[in-house]
Design an enzyme around this catalytic site. Structure first.
Site, PDB file in Angstrom:
ATOM      1  N   TYR A 484     -35.452  31.314  18.034  1.00 54.54           N
ATOM      2  CA  TYR A 484     -36.077  32.127  18.783  1.00 54.54           C
ATOM      3  C   TYR A 484     -36.834  31.459  19.927  1.00 54.54           C
ATOM      4  CZ  TYR A 484     -39.178  35.966  20.307  1.00 54.54           C
ATOM      5  OH  TYR A 484     -40.008  36.829  20.971  1.00 54.54           O
ATOM      6  N   SER A 564     -34.002  39.166  21.299  1.00 56.02           N
ATOM      7  CA  SER A 564     -35.037  39.551  22.414  1.00 56.02           C
ATOM      8  C   SER A 564     -35.066  38.113  23.256  1.00 56.02           C
ATOM      9  CB  SER A 564     -36.387  39.959  21.512  1.00 56.02           C
ATOM     10  OG  SER A 564     -37.359  40.260  22.616  1.00 56.02           O
ATOM     11  N   HIS A 682     -35.884  48.460  20.112  1.00 52.14           N
ATOM     12  CA  HIS A 682     -35.858  47.104  20.226  1.00 52.14           C
ATOM     13  C   HIS A 682     -35.493  46.462  18.799  1.00 52.14           C
ATOM     14  CE1 HIS A 682     -36.388  43.566  22.144  1.00 52.14           C
ATOM     15  NE2 HIS A 682     -37.194  42.940  21.354  1.00 52.14           N
TER      16      HIS A 682
END
Length: 713
Positions: A484, A564, A682
């Site tokens: 991430y 994301s 999302h």
């Protein structure tokens, strides 16, 4: 997923899938994507943006909708032919099919919690009257919509447990509708709040609650328009939203976001104001026991967006706070808020391990620590003297540990890569622990080993990485590497049925704790944002190199995945090191770094990414933006992009434009596909059947292109 219609077929290219026995399938032709001569000149550089029209809302633009349908036809046909697709979907359904409970929230003598029997598309919500009471169903979101895409997004019982406020999420959107139940009768009250977003629900006794909302958007722009002018309101039960009291706003600073939380004792309300996603905020306090004809009056506690200040709890006039002021790994301080001049007294100083959370439970201060991305919980008295530590079974992550002063009861969850979340009831005074929910799963956790390794990044920085594989694994195996690296978010051990399915197929899973996260405090976050963003990509690339060099994965068996900000990570790393990566899944990614701040919540992300309108930031963003740095003339690995048509966090135009550019470029013959889910956002609120379908496709794609052969069933 959408299926192509006759109208959508008009103008779409003829698509053929070819697959020789024993060889990788390839896409003979992608749907045609109209290219325009749209350009911008930014700081003297001419920037082409040929697919800008794909930014338009798929719900209202027929050309974009036809493009989505045509892409899904190609992708669906490709994925359906992969040999492991059915295996992964069947395996996921079995792995997800176990009872799951949420961490109970106590209000008065009642206990509120979520429950899923296994394959329910949405979890139900229950209440117990007393600890030994039977669970009583309050809310069943599975009855709310035919496609099960309407979800229960948030819940908040009133102080006594008499009422329950709850938030509804439709189609994965970030917008929320808040309603209220009478818990005794289970009947819905007439209260309804619209246009709530990025908000908590904080009760003042049983009278009403505080919440945050944005102005109503102009027609048809609710999934794309920028979120400005957030305001805090107080809603009194039994009154219309139009009568709600405005508590706080900053019309002179429309970019500021605001939320209000109430301390457990109901004494103080704290208004938290921020300008972005970075952990820097202003703080104002309201003495909720003092209200005049003008309402409540807010007192400035901290001004200036220099540090993070998070209220923990109050004991009368004294309030405890967690802050990173003068402490990059955080410390705990307290102050008497009735004094005209605040004096900050340090209670728990900064240590080697970052403080990740704290609460007052009974007469103890319970402090959560992060030790190399794994959880610890340490007990202190209210003056900061250490009194003990919560005993945990292994490397893993804690959730919960909420409570209030004077009541020693709390609940927490513990999970790891090979252990679904078990929930425990704890008395912090006696140390007695009871099991509230222990999942019974269709595998043996003892069959899998979790290890932590450390490797050096490009600049010599030491980075931690978890590696999970079967205990009887011998030799290299196709490996799924996840990362991430942003927004101070810590990637900690946790159970995932999708990861377990990969392990059961014979693969290895790795999680790299790269810079940009919060695993080692503010300094670790700062080292991976703004001008330092390239460190994030370097750390992830070094993780892949380590896995190959040390025999964890096969020479052509490295798959990478991220969502994301992690989707941005995957897109950038594929551009920078296509030779290292053997397959990639970029999920709901931020792919156009020159225009990300133009939609919905994108403007908040400038804290991590910088401002495209500032030249120094633009130079950094231009250098790694996935959409703008595809290297034509270089062979790329297979890439599966995943997004959803109603994602209003990272709008799907990011993924649409990136995929169109990838398909148009000369990057070799491997498939570069996009899978676009419908009535999903999302990620949150996605029904179980869509989760199984999507991740079954993703895992089958990554398995096929890394040589992972699933065992027979």
């Amino acid at each position: 997923m959408n299926r192509i219609t006759a109208a959508a077929l008009a103008g779409a290219a003829i698509v053929a899938l070819v697959a020789a026995p024993g060889s990788a399938q390839s896409v003979d032709a992608y749907p045609q994507t109209r290219s325009t001569d749209t350009t911008d000149t930014i700081f003297g550089e001419r920037i082409a943006d040929p697919y800008r029209w794909l930014e338009n809302d798929v719900r209202t633009d027929k050309e974009v909708a036809a493009w989505v349908d045509a892409q899904n036809v190609v992708t669906d046909a490709y994925l359906a032919q992969l040999p492991a697709t059915r295996w992964f979907k069947t395996e996921l359904a079995e792995l997800i099919d176990y009872e799951r409970f949420g961490i109970p929230a106590k209000a008065g003598d009642r206990y509120f919690y979520s429950y899923n029997s296994g394959l329910m598309n949405q979890s139900q919500y229950f209440v117990r009257d007393g600890w030994n009471g039977e669970g009583r169903l309050l809310i069943d979101p599975n009855t709310w919509s035919a496609d099960n895409a309407t979800a229960l997004a948030d819940t908040a019982p009133s102080k006594s447990g008499k009422f329950l406020a709850y938030a509804i999420q439709d189609g994965g959107s970030d917008w929320r509708t808040i309603k209220v139940l009478d818990v005794d009768s289970g009947e819905e009250m007439g209260d309804e709040i619209q246009w709530a977003k990025f908000t908590g629900i904080s009760w003042l006794g049983d009278e009403g609650f505080f919440y945050s909302r944005f102005p109503e958007t102009e027609g048809g722009q609710d999934f794309q328009s920028l979120n400005y002018n957030q305001k805090v309101y107080y809603h009194r039960l039994g009154t219309p939203q139009s009568a709600d009291q405005l508590i706080y706003e900053t019309p002179q600073a429309k970019e500021q976001g605001h939320g209000l939380s109430v301390t457990d004792d109901g004494r103080w309300g704290f208004i938290y104001s921020s300008t972005g996603t970075d952990n820097r905020n202003e703080l104002r306090a309201i003495d909720l026991t003092r209200r005049d004809s003008q309402g409540w009056r807010a007192r400035e506690i901290v001004t200036g967006f220099d540090n993070e200040w998070s209220p923990i709890a109050s004991t009368g006039d004294t309030v405890y706070f967690m802050t990173n002021k003068d402490a990059p790994r955080y410390r705990i301080v307290r102050a008497d808020l009735t004094q005209p001049t605040l004096e900050w007294e340090e209670v728990v100083p900064e240590g080697d391990q970052p403080i990740s959370g704290a609460s007052i439970i009974g007469d103890k201060l319970v402090v959560e620590l992060m030790q190399d991305a794994s959880s610890r919980a340490v007990y202190y008295d209210l003056d900061g003297n250490r009194t003990g530590e919560l005993d945990l079974p292994s490397i893993g992550s804690i959730g919960g540990l909420g409570g209030e002063a004077g009541d020693p009861e709390t609940f927490y969850s513990f999970t790891s890569f090979n252990q679904p979340g078990a929930i425990y009831r704890l008395n912090v005074d006696t140390g007695e622990t009871q099991v509230f929910a222990q999942p019974e799963v269709a595998f043996s956790p003892d069959d899998y080993a979790v290890e932590q390794v450390f490797y050096n990044s490009k600049d010599g920085t030491r980075v931690a990485m978890f590696i999970v594989r079967a205990k009887d694994s011998t030799g290299p195996a196709p490996t799924l590497l996840y990362g991430y690296g942003g927004f101070n978010a810590s990637m900690t051990p946790g159970f995932s049925a999708t990861r377990l399915a990969w392990l059961k197929a014979g693969g290895t899973f790795a999680l790299a704790n790269i810079r940009g996260g919060g695993e080692y405090g503010k300094e670790w976050h700062d080292a991976g944002r703004l001008a330092n963003k390239q460190n994030v990509f370097d750390d992830f690339i070094a993780a892949g190199e380590y896995l190959k060099a040390n025999g964890y994965t096969t020479p052509e068996g490295l798959a990478i995945q991220g969502g994301s900000n992690g989707g941005l990570l995957v897109g950038a790393v594929v551009n920078q090191r296509p030779d290292l990566i053997d397959a990639a899944n970029a999920a709901v990614g931020v792919m156009d770094m020159l225009r990300f701040d133009r939609w919905t919540a994108g403007r908040y992300w400038v804290d991590d990414y910088g401002y495209p309108s500032k030249e120094a930031d633009f130079e950094v963003l231009r250098a790694y933006s996935p959409y703008h740095n595809i290297r034509s003339g270089t062979d790329y690995p297979p890439v599966l992009v995943t997004t959803a048509d109603t994602d209003d966090r990272v709008v799907p135009g990011h993924s649409f434009k990136y995929t169109a550019a990838l398909q148009a470029a000369d990057v070799g013959d491997e498939p570069h596909l996009i899978r676009i889910e419908t009535r999903a956002g999302h990620g949150s609120g996605k029904p179980t059947d869509k989760v199984i379908d999507e991740y079954g496709d993703v895992l089958a794609f990554l398995a096929y292109h890394t040589g992972l052969e699933v065992p027979p069933r």
